[in-house]
Design a protein around this motif. Structure first.
Motif, short mmCIF file in Angstrom:
data_model
loop_
_atom_site.label_atom_id
_atom_site.label_comp_id
_atom_site.label_asym_id
_atom_site.label_seq_id
_atom_site.Cartn_x
_atom_site.Cartn_y
_atom_site.Cartn_z
N MET A 1 0.92 -1.30 -0.05
CA MET A 1 0.11 -0.13 0.05
C MET A 1 0.86 1.42 0.00
SD MET A 1 -3.09 -0.83 -0.36
CE MET A 1 -4.16 0.61 -0.01
N ARG A 2 2.09 1.10 0.47
CA ARG A 2 2.83 2.10 0.53
C ARG A 2 3.20 2.69 -0.95
NH1 ARG A 2 8.09 3.22 3.99
NH2 ARG A 2 9.15 4.81 2.40
N LEU A 3 3.51 1.76 -1.93
CA LEU A 3 3.52 2.21 -3.38
C LEU A 3 2.14 2.97 -3.75
CD1 LEU A 3 5.31 1.93 -5.90
CD2 LEU A 3 4.32 -0.15 -6.41
N VAL A 4 1.22 2.49 -3.62
CA VAL A 4 -0.06 3.30 -3.80
C VAL A 4 -0.01 4.49 -3.34
CG1 VAL A 4 -2.76 3.34 -3.47
CG2 VAL A 4 -1.54 1.04 -4.09
N GLY A 5 0.45 5.03 -2.14
CA GLY A 5 0.58 6.31 -1.43
C GLY A 5 1.57 7.08 -2.11
N ILE A 6 2.80 6.28 -2.51
CA ILE A 6 3.69 7.14 -3.13
C ILE A 6 3.15 7.51 -4.56
CG2 ILE A 6 6.15 7.01 -4.01
CD1 ILE A 6 6.62 5.35 -1.42
N THR A 7 2.76 6.94 -5.31
CA THR A 7 2.20 7.09 -6.52
C THR A 7 1.27 8.18 -6.61
OG1 THR A 7 2.83 4.85 -7.04
CG2 THR A 7 1.40 6.02 -8.80
N ALA A 8 0.38 7.88 -5.64
CA ALA A 8 -0.66 8.91 -5.51
C ALA A 8 -0.39 10.44 -5.24
CB ALA A 8 -1.89 8.55 -4.58
N LEU A 9 0.46 10.33 -4.21
CA LEU A 9 1.14 11.84 -3.98
C LEU A 9 1.94 12.18 -5.17
CD1 LEU A 9 1.92 13.90 -1.87
CD2 LEU A 9 3.85 12.46 -1.39
N ALA A 10 2.81 11.55 -5.79
CA ALA A 10 3.39 12.06 -7.02
C ALA A 10 2.38 12.52 -8.11
CB ALA A 10 4.38 11.03 -7.72
N LEU A 92 -0.87 -1.94 -8.38
CA LEU A 92 -0.94 -0.88 -7.36
C LEU A 92 -0.53 0.50 -7.78
CD1 LEU A 92 0.83 -3.15 -4.73
CD2 LEU A 92 -1.48 -2.29 -4.55
N ILE A 93 0.29 0.54 -8.87
CA ILE A 93 0.59 1.87 -9.40
C ILE A 93 -0.55 2.58 -9.93
CG2 ILE A 93 2.24 2.82 -11.16
CD1 ILE A 93 4.22 0.88 -10.49
N ALA A 94 -1.31 1.62 -10.82
CA ALA A 94 -2.45 2.06 -11.54
C ALA A 94 -3.34 2.51 -10.34
CB ALA A 94 -2.86 1.08 -12.38
N GLY A 95 -3.63 2.24 -9.26
CA GLY A 95 -4.50 2.54 -8.38
C GLY A 95 -4.00 3.84 -7.64
N VAL A 97 -2.11 5.93 -9.32
CA VAL A 97 -2.51 7.03 -10.52
C VAL A 97 -3.75 7.45 -10.39
CG1 VAL A 97 -2.29 7.45 -12.94
CG2 VAL A 97 -0.52 6.08 -11.64
N LEU A 98 -4.67 6.60 -10.39
CA LEU A 98 -6.11 6.85 -10.31
C LEU A 98 -6.43 7.87 -9.04
CD1 LEU A 98 -9.21 4.63 -11.25
CD2 LEU A 98 -9.00 6.16 -9.01
N ILE A 99 -5.93 7.34 -7.77
CA ILE A 99 -6.40 8.14 -6.65
C ILE A 99 -5.69 9.41 -6.57
CG2 ILE A 99 -5.85 8.05 -4.14
CD1 ILE A 99 -6.18 5.00 -4.11
N GLY A 100 -4.50 9.83 -7.21
CA GLY A 100 -3.83 10.88 -7.24
C GLY A 100 -4.60 11.84 -8.23
N GLY A 101 -5.03 11.38 -9.13
CA GLY A 101 -5.84 12.18 -9.99
C GLY A 101 -7.02 12.71 -9.63
N ALA A 102 -7.95 11.67 -8.88
CA ALA A 102 -9.14 11.94 -8.33
C ALA A 102 -9.04 12.93 -7.43
CB ALA A 102 -9.66 10.59 -7.89
N LEU A 103 -8.07 12.73 -6.44
CA LEU A 103 -7.64 13.99 -5.28
C LEU A 103 -7.30 15.29 -5.79
CD1 LEU A 103 -5.88 11.72 -2.81
CD2 LEU A 103 -8.46 12.37 -2.73
N GLY A 104 -6.88 15.32 -7.04
CA GLY A 104 -6.47 16.32 -7.66
C GLY A 104 -7.42 17.31 -8.06
N ASN A 105 -8.59 16.60 -8.61
CA ASN A 105 -9.83 17.39 -9.23
C ASN A 105 -10.62 17.71 -8.00
OD1 ASN A 105 -9.00 17.48 -12.05
ND2 ASN A 105 -10.47 15.56 -12.41
N VAL A 106 -10.43 16.86 -6.99
CA VAL A 106 -11.46 17.03 -5.76
C VAL A 106 -10.85 18.55 -4.92
CG1 VAL A 106 -11.76 16.57 -3.11
CG2 VAL A 106 -12.26 14.90 -4.89
N ILE A 107 -9.56 18.76 -4.98
CA ILE A 107 -8.81 19.88 -4.43
C ILE A 107 -9.25 21.01 -5.33
CG2 ILE A 107 -6.83 21.14 -4.28
CD1 ILE A 107 -7.64 19.35 -1.96
N ASP A 108 -9.53 20.88 -6.53
CA ASP A 108 -9.80 22.04 -7.52
C ASP A 108 -11.29 22.43 -7.02
OD1 ASP A 108 -7.23 21.64 -8.95
OD2 ASP A 108 -8.47 21.42 -10.77
#
Length: 164
Positions: A1-10, A92-95, A97-108
């Motif tokens: 799950m750490r990989l998911v978090g790092i990818t989402a953050l990036a 895990l990377i794909a997950g 990537v999806l989470i990071g993008g979704a959170l980016g649009n939420v912040i907007d």
């Protein structure tokens, strides 16, 4: 799950950095259009209060909060799914990537009231009227990656029966 978090953050940082650059350095929100490499790449400002292609953009305030809730629900669903049935590294990377993008649009939606779209690409005599952003690309690529890289079914037999 750490990989998911790092990818989402990036992905989240990349998305927000490009939007900050477009809005605060290039002032695209006041300029409207910057032709970078026409027609292949144009920066064209669009504030999207709906979903893809501006769908559901009426009732902006209600739509805003509904879309924030839906995006957060999707993020939570993907996190639970990845935790319960972890795919391989590409999944895990794909997950992430999806989470990071979704959170980016939420912040907007929280900060601006709408999603800041600015990338516009056309080709081959087709004039694309729609703009998108890094988060939109990430959501699409992440979802496709989760479909293409679901993981292998090398789990113990007892676990396989629970899935079926």
């Amino acid at each position: 799950m750490r990989l998911v978090g790092i990818t989402a953050l990036a992905i989240f940082v990349l998305d927000q950095a490009t939007k900050w650059w477009i809005l605060h350095i290039l002032s695209l929100d006041t300029r409207g259009v910057i032709e970078v490499a026409p027609p292949w790449l144009t920066f064209r400002m669009a504030w999207n209060t709906g979903i893809n292609f501006g769908l559901f953009s009426g009732q902006a305030d209600l739509t805003r909060w509904v879309l924030i809730a839906v995006a957060m629900g999707i993020v939570l669903f993907v996190l639970v799914w990845l935790r319960r049935d972890p795919p391989g590294v590409p999944g895990l990377i794909a997950g992430g990537v999806l989470i990071g993008g979704a959170l980016g649009n939420v912040i907007d939606r929280l900060v601006y009231g709408a999603v800041a779209d600015f990338l516009n690409m056309s080709c081959c005599g087709i004039d694309n009227p729609y703009s998108f952003n890094v988060a939109d690309i990430a959501i699409f690529v992440g979802a496709a990656g989760l479909v293409l890289f679901p993981g292998d079914d090398n789990s113990p037999p007892a676990r396989r029966k629970k899935r079926a």
